[in-house]
Design an enzyme around this catalytic site. Sequence first.
Site, PDB file in Angstrom:
ATOM      1  N   GLU A   1      42.508  39.566  43.810  1.00 49.24           N
ATOM      2  CA  GLU A   1      41.289  39.242  44.405  1.00 49.24           C
ATOM      3  C   GLU A   1      41.457  39.199  45.572  1.00 49.24           C
ATOM      4  O   GLU A   1      41.713  37.511  46.385  1.00 49.24           O
ATOM      5  CB  GLU A   1      40.649  38.269  43.726  1.00 49.24           C
ATOM      6  CG  GLU A   1      40.076  38.744  42.026  1.00 49.24           C
ATOM      7  CD  GLU A   1      38.872  37.956  40.758  1.00 49.24           C
ATOM      8  OE1 GLU A   1      37.824  37.257  41.005  1.00 49.24           O
ATOM      9  OE2 GLU A   1      40.247  36.620  41.009  1.00 49.24           O
TER      10      GLU A   1
ATOM     11  N   SER B   1      42.108  29.647  41.629  1.00 48.38           N
ATOM     12  CA  SER B   1      41.376  30.483  40.686  1.00 48.38           C
ATOM     13  C   SER B   1      40.558  30.734  40.986  1.00 48.38           C
ATOM     14  O   SER B   1      39.616  31.196  39.666  1.00 48.38           O
ATOM     15  CB  SER B   1      42.597  30.625  39.761  1.00 48.38           C
ATOM     16  OG  SER B   1      43.135  29.444  39.127  1.00 48.38           O
TER      17      SER B   1
ATOM     18  N   ASN C   1      38.591  35.153  37.147  1.00 43.79           N
ATOM     19  CA  ASN C   1      38.457  33.666  35.528  1.00 43.79           C
ATOM     20  C   ASN C   1      37.064  33.406  35.133  1.00 43.79           C
ATOM     21  O   ASN C   1      37.415  32.720  33.737  1.00 43.79           O
ATOM     22  CB  ASN C   1      39.256  32.257  36.202  1.00 43.79           C
ATOM     23  CG  ASN C   1      40.293  32.734  36.019  1.00 43.79           C
ATOM     24  OD1 ASN C   1      40.735  33.256  35.618  1.00 43.79           O
ATOM     25  ND2 ASN C   1      41.677  32.593  37.280  1.00 43.79           N
TER      26      ASN C   1
ATOM     27  N   HIS D   1      43.265  35.481  45.431  1.00 48.70           N
ATOM     28  CA  HIS D   1      44.095  34.989  44.417  1.00 48.70           C
ATOM     29  C   HIS D   1      44.792  36.670  43.812  1.00 48.70           C
ATOM     30  O   HIS D   1      44.424  37.484  43.140  1.00 48.70           O
ATOM     31  CB  HIS D   1      42.281  34.983  43.470  1.00 48.70           C
ATOM     32  CG  HIS D   1      43.159  34.938  41.713  1.00 48.70           C
ATOM     33  ND1 HIS D   1      42.017  35.825  41.213  1.00 48.70           N
ATOM     34  CD2 HIS D   1      44.176  34.009  41.421  1.00 48.70           C
ATOM     35  CE1 HIS D   1      42.825  34.928  39.638  1.00 48.70           C
ATOM     36  NE2 HIS D   1      43.085  34.190  40.310  1.00 48.70           N
TER      37      HIS D   1
END
Length: 717
Positions: A476, A443, A514, A464
């Site tokens: 992702e 992540s 993130n 991800h």
Amino acid sequence: MDAMRTVDNPEPRGPYAFSVDVQDGIAIVTLDMPGEPVNKISRAVKDEFLQIIDRLERDTEVRGAVLISGKPDVFIAGADIEEFLLLETAAQAERLSRDGQLLIDSVAKMRIPIVAAIHGACLGGGLEVALACTYRIATEHPKTVLALPEVQLGIIPGAGGTQRLPRKIGLRAALDMILTGKNVRAKKAYQMGLVEELVHPAILLQVAVKRAKELGEGGKRPQTRKDRGFVDTLLDGNPLGRSVVLRKAREETIKKTKGHYPAPLAALDAVAAGLSGRAAHGYREESRLFGEMAATDVSRQLIYLFFATTALKKDSGVDVPVEPRDVDKLGIIGAGFMGSGIASVAVQQGTVVRMKDADHARVAKGFAAVRGVLKDRLTKRQITRTQLDDTMSLLGGTVDYSGFGSVDLVIEAVFEDLATKHQVLREIEPVMKPEAIFATNTSTIPIARVAEVAVRPDRVLGMHFFSPVHKMPLIEVITTPGTSPESVATAVSYGKRLGKTVIVVNDGPGFYVNRILFPYINEAGRLLEQGASIEAIDDAMVAFGFPVGPITLLDEVGMDVGAKAASVMHEAFGARFAPSAAIEKLVAAGRYGRKVKKGFYLYDEDGKKGAVDPEVYAVAGAAAERTEIPQLEIQQRCVFAMLNEAARCLEDGIIRSERDGDVGAVFGIGFPPFRGGPFRYIDSMGASVLVSQLEELDSRFPGRFEPAEQLLRQARR
Ligand code: 3HC
């Protein structure tokens, strides 16, 4: 049998969407919009349909009709949503709805019986057409789903759906469909009385023609809803019961939508109007409310998201023409929460999965987790016991790399630690086929760092997934300058096969989702240090439209996980990402959140969240007294930090477009859909307004809110 003949459309305007074959007194009306992947009720289709109805009405040889689609997996996908984009006023939208109602009324009033032969998606205006037909047959096929998804677009059914559906299936079942927009599969539709008959796709037309004939000869009458039990009669069947149901639905809807989504309440009003007075009143209210909803900003944003996600379905993820490779076999390293989550969605799509972990106990735990996801579906009757067993049989476990030599894609989901990931990659690469792809499910760790030890870095990328994998809709796919277009296209294509929306992002700490989440969370931490109460912070962000507040989110994700990722981000981006000291102190005190039943909030034995733990402020080193910080300030500080970082991601080329940034934020972290995503939200408020607000915040909190260059440029424009 009569000689076969064709009733031509006398004056075809626009695309010639319908064809009509009359066989033995039954007109088979086929809708197949040329050059379009789906059938939709556009202006042109409406006009043509009316002409056909008129023609059939006048043709005395025709004794019945069948309405069927020429598309492989879509009956009718509803009104043409693109036409909504052209609507400028509520009055125009109201007129559009009135026209739709008139068309559907013409279907309902036809002299001859008309049978809807439904295979594939029967949505919105499509279901409204079907409801006006005399009889409905659906194919028992996974592609056949019926729904009124209008509220998901911020509008309400506008062609009679709010009036006809409650009469057809009862008030409670109708509200369940109208207020959620959810898909109803064929079998359920039959049980609910929404369709009268289920058939195998191969005999759909044949049975429909037979029924049209029987109905035309008066030999068969469509049945009304079956199984009206005591509760149905009590609640749906009398005015008092209905008013109780409506009141309850209104209360629940207000609780759920928190005032952000007006359409479900408008739909309730339309339904109530239809039940309370003359039918004409109900239809008028439906049109009026449809018009009102179509003119809202919420609807515009939700429609934007529909087209954004639809466009992503077609996006290969690369700019060069390249064919993705097939992924028939998947290897997963790490049978923990993420690994088993990925396995659970992969086996459900028919992929053979090999899952590896360090010892048998962990592999067994992973198996149990996959079975748990499937069992949940079994309980909900979405799959059968045999399907569960068949799906589980696709999963194999191992404690070494046996079986990994034949996989097409390996997804590594081990501990978030670079050295561990390097070790895994070094071990697995010699075992893999040279053309197989290695995806790391990290992540935060940059993929290029992971790929440093690869012999074939062109086959290394990031995938991800979000947790829980079987529920979260986003992936992702992260590329490095060394990743080959074929690898990217393969990961994107496989991600879509797993039923996910996929955005392709460039490599960088935290990637996109993130990276924009951390400034938001950090700001929440700083507000806490400053003395804001935990409830005030969480409530402010829920009031803004997030599903949960940032402090609750931290407890869910786990403070240890969050803090580890935060330090990676801090190292990469410097002071702007300095983690809040409060969170670090909680980690030091072992308050990791829900998983240890100790975090910001109190948890009971079963992990159910309770009130804020009063001791937590002292542990976090927050101000001793709670200070009142206005809700608007809390919202602006947290959200603007996120918007600013999203703009930086665009500027740095992390995301390819604003569209990807919007979809990523909405699907990845629950950015309020009714605001369209960070970029649409920036547009709504105006970049120059945001810049001046950021500058003001930056003067109060130096270094944290310096406006991104991208925003400054946008503001100057
Ligand atoms: N209007 C306009 N375009 C539509 C459409 C619609 N109702 N439904 C699908 N499309 C278009 C998509 O935009 C896409 O266009 P593109 O090829 O140019 O990108 C194309 O059809 C194919 O769509 P998908 O890629 O989504 O195809 P799938 O096979 O994955 O899914 C579907 C098909 C399940 C029908 C899905 O497209 C869908 O859910 N469509 C929207 C359904 C909907 O919301 N209907 C309600 C409309 S509002 C209404 O009916 C109001 C009425 O009450 C008056």
